[in-house]
Design a protein around this motif. Structure first.
Motif, short mmCIF file in Angstrom:
data_model
loop_
_atom_site.label_atom_id
_atom_site.label_comp_id
_atom_site.label_asym_id
_atom_site.label_seq_id
_atom_site.Cartn_x
_atom_site.Cartn_y
_atom_site.Cartn_z
N THR A 80 3.43 24.04 14.55
CA THR A 80 2.74 22.76 14.76
C THR A 80 3.73 21.62 14.55
O THR A 80 4.66 21.73 13.75
N ALA A 81 3.49 20.54 15.25
CA ALA A 81 4.37 19.37 15.16
C ALA A 81 4.23 18.70 13.81
O ALA A 81 3.18 18.77 13.16
N PRO A 82 5.28 18.03 13.36
CA PRO A 82 5.17 17.23 12.13
C PRO A 82 4.14 16.11 12.31
O PRO A 82 3.85 15.70 13.43
N ILE A 83 3.62 15.63 11.21
CA ILE A 83 2.73 14.48 11.20
C ILE A 83 3.60 13.31 10.76
O ILE A 83 4.13 13.31 9.65
N CYS A 84 3.78 12.34 11.64
CA CYS A 84 4.77 11.29 11.42
C CYS A 84 4.11 9.93 11.19
O CYS A 84 3.15 9.59 11.88
N TYR A 85 4.68 9.19 10.25
CA TYR A 85 4.19 7.85 9.93
C TYR A 85 5.35 6.88 9.80
O TYR A 85 6.44 7.24 9.38
N VAL A 86 5.06 5.63 10.14
CA VAL A 86 5.92 4.52 9.76
C VAL A 86 5.41 4.09 8.40
O VAL A 86 4.20 3.98 8.18
N LYS A 87 6.31 3.88 7.45
CA LYS A 87 5.93 3.51 6.08
C LYS A 87 6.54 2.15 5.72
O LYS A 87 7.59 2.09 5.09
N PRO A 88 5.90 1.06 6.14
CA PRO A 88 6.49 -0.26 5.89
C PRO A 88 6.63 -0.56 4.41
O PRO A 88 5.81 -0.13 3.59
N THR A 89 7.69 -1.27 4.07
CA THR A 89 7.88 -1.74 2.70
C THR A 89 6.92 -2.90 2.45
O THR A 89 6.23 -3.36 3.36
N LYS A 90 6.90 -3.41 1.24
CA LYS A 90 6.00 -4.52 0.90
C LYS A 90 6.35 -5.80 1.67
O LYS A 90 5.52 -6.67 1.83
N ASP A 91 7.57 -5.88 2.19
CA ASP A 91 8.00 -7.05 2.94
C ASP A 91 7.79 -6.88 4.45
O ASP A 91 8.20 -7.74 5.24
N MET A 92 7.16 -5.77 4.86
CA MET A 92 6.96 -5.48 6.28
C MET A 92 5.48 -5.26 6.58
O MET A 92 4.70 -4.96 5.69
N VAL A 93 5.14 -5.38 7.85
CA VAL A 93 3.82 -4.99 8.33
C VAL A 93 4.01 -4.06 9.52
O VAL A 93 4.99 -4.17 10.25
N THR A 94 3.07 -3.14 9.69
CA THR A 94 3.09 -2.23 10.83
C THR A 94 2.67 -2.98 12.08
O THR A 94 1.70 -3.74 12.06
N VAL A 95 3.38 -2.76 13.15
CA VAL A 95 3.03 -3.35 14.43
C VAL A 95 2.36 -2.25 15.25
O VAL A 95 3.01 -1.30 15.68
N ARG A 96 1.06 -2.38 15.41
CA ARG A 96 0.32 -1.39 16.19
C ARG A 96 0.73 -1.50 17.65
O ARG A 96 0.92 -2.60 18.17
N GLY A 97 0.89 -0.37 18.28
CA GLY A 97 1.30 -0.40 19.68
C GLY A 97 1.01 0.91 20.36
O GLY A 97 0.21 1.73 19.89
N LYS A 98 1.69 1.13 21.46
CA LYS A 98 1.48 2.31 22.28
C LYS A 98 1.78 3.60 21.50
O LYS A 98 1.14 4.62 21.71
N HIS A 99 2.76 3.54 20.59
CA HIS A 99 3.20 4.74 19.90
C HIS A 99 2.91 4.75 18.40
O HIS A 99 3.28 5.70 17.71
#
Length: 190
Positions: A80-99
């Motif tokens: 099975t494929a890995p489950i992948c996440y972006v883990k922003p630091t406290k100074d960042m925000v996640t940008v929701r998008g196509k991927h």
């Protein structure tokens, strides 16, 4: 590689391959580290899994950025494929998008079409780097308004309403850049 294999829980079906791939990743990506922790699945169950956590280099507009990620390896990996996440630091925000969704989960065709015969962690990280180079998944968090700035803005709006003789249910009508009014659905009550 032996230290990674010793770290890996015995519940992994292909321990030798997982350990070998993790070893290759940490050799090529110096800012990724193997970590053991509980992963919480969408259905609420938890499992003690290995992840690769840290940053990967991403080129965006001729500048290299370190993007924080976490790749969880289920016990059935590489089937099975890995489950992948972006883990922003406290100074960042996640940008929701196509991927990337609003939770930071990475969704790529590479993951959806995962095959243990043709896919591996290094290839996955190369794909993630290329995709994030086209559309970065994080940005710098905008500065927070202080309580005083928020209070001043609220006071200014209240003063404007009183000066203009507007009540609390007054409507504000905006125009677009071409001086055409917004459609009724886009009007707001202030």
């Amino acid at each position: 590689m032996d230290s990674i294999k010793k770290l890996l829980p015995k519940t992994y079906f292909q321990r030798k391959r997982v350990a070998q791939e993790v070893y290759i990743v940490v050799t090529h990506y110096k800012n990724l580290m193997p970590v053991l922790d509980n992963y919480v699945f969408n259905d609420g169950r938890t499992n003690y899994l290995m992840s690769l956590s840290g940053t990967i280099p991403v080129m965006f507009k001729d500048t290299s950025y370190n993007i924080p990620v976490c790749l969880w390896l289920d016990e059935s990996y590489p089937q099975t494929a890995p489950i992948c996440y972006v883990k922003p630091t406290k100074d960042m925000v996640t940008v929701r998008g196509k991927h990337v969704d609003s939770n930071g989960e990475v969704m790529l065709p590479f993951l959806q079409e995962w095959s243990q015969e043709t896919c591996d962690l290094v290839s996955l990280l190369q794909v993630i780097s290329a995709v994030f180079g086209e559309s970065p998944p994080v940005c710098v968090r905008p500065p927070q308004e202080t309580a005083q700035e928020t209070a001043q803005a609220s006071c200014s709006l209240q003063f404007y309403r009183q000066a203009e003789g507007l009540d609390e249910d007054a409507q504000l009508f905006l125009t677009t850049e071409d001086d055409q009014p917004f459609h009724q659905d886009n009007e707001t009550n202030c």
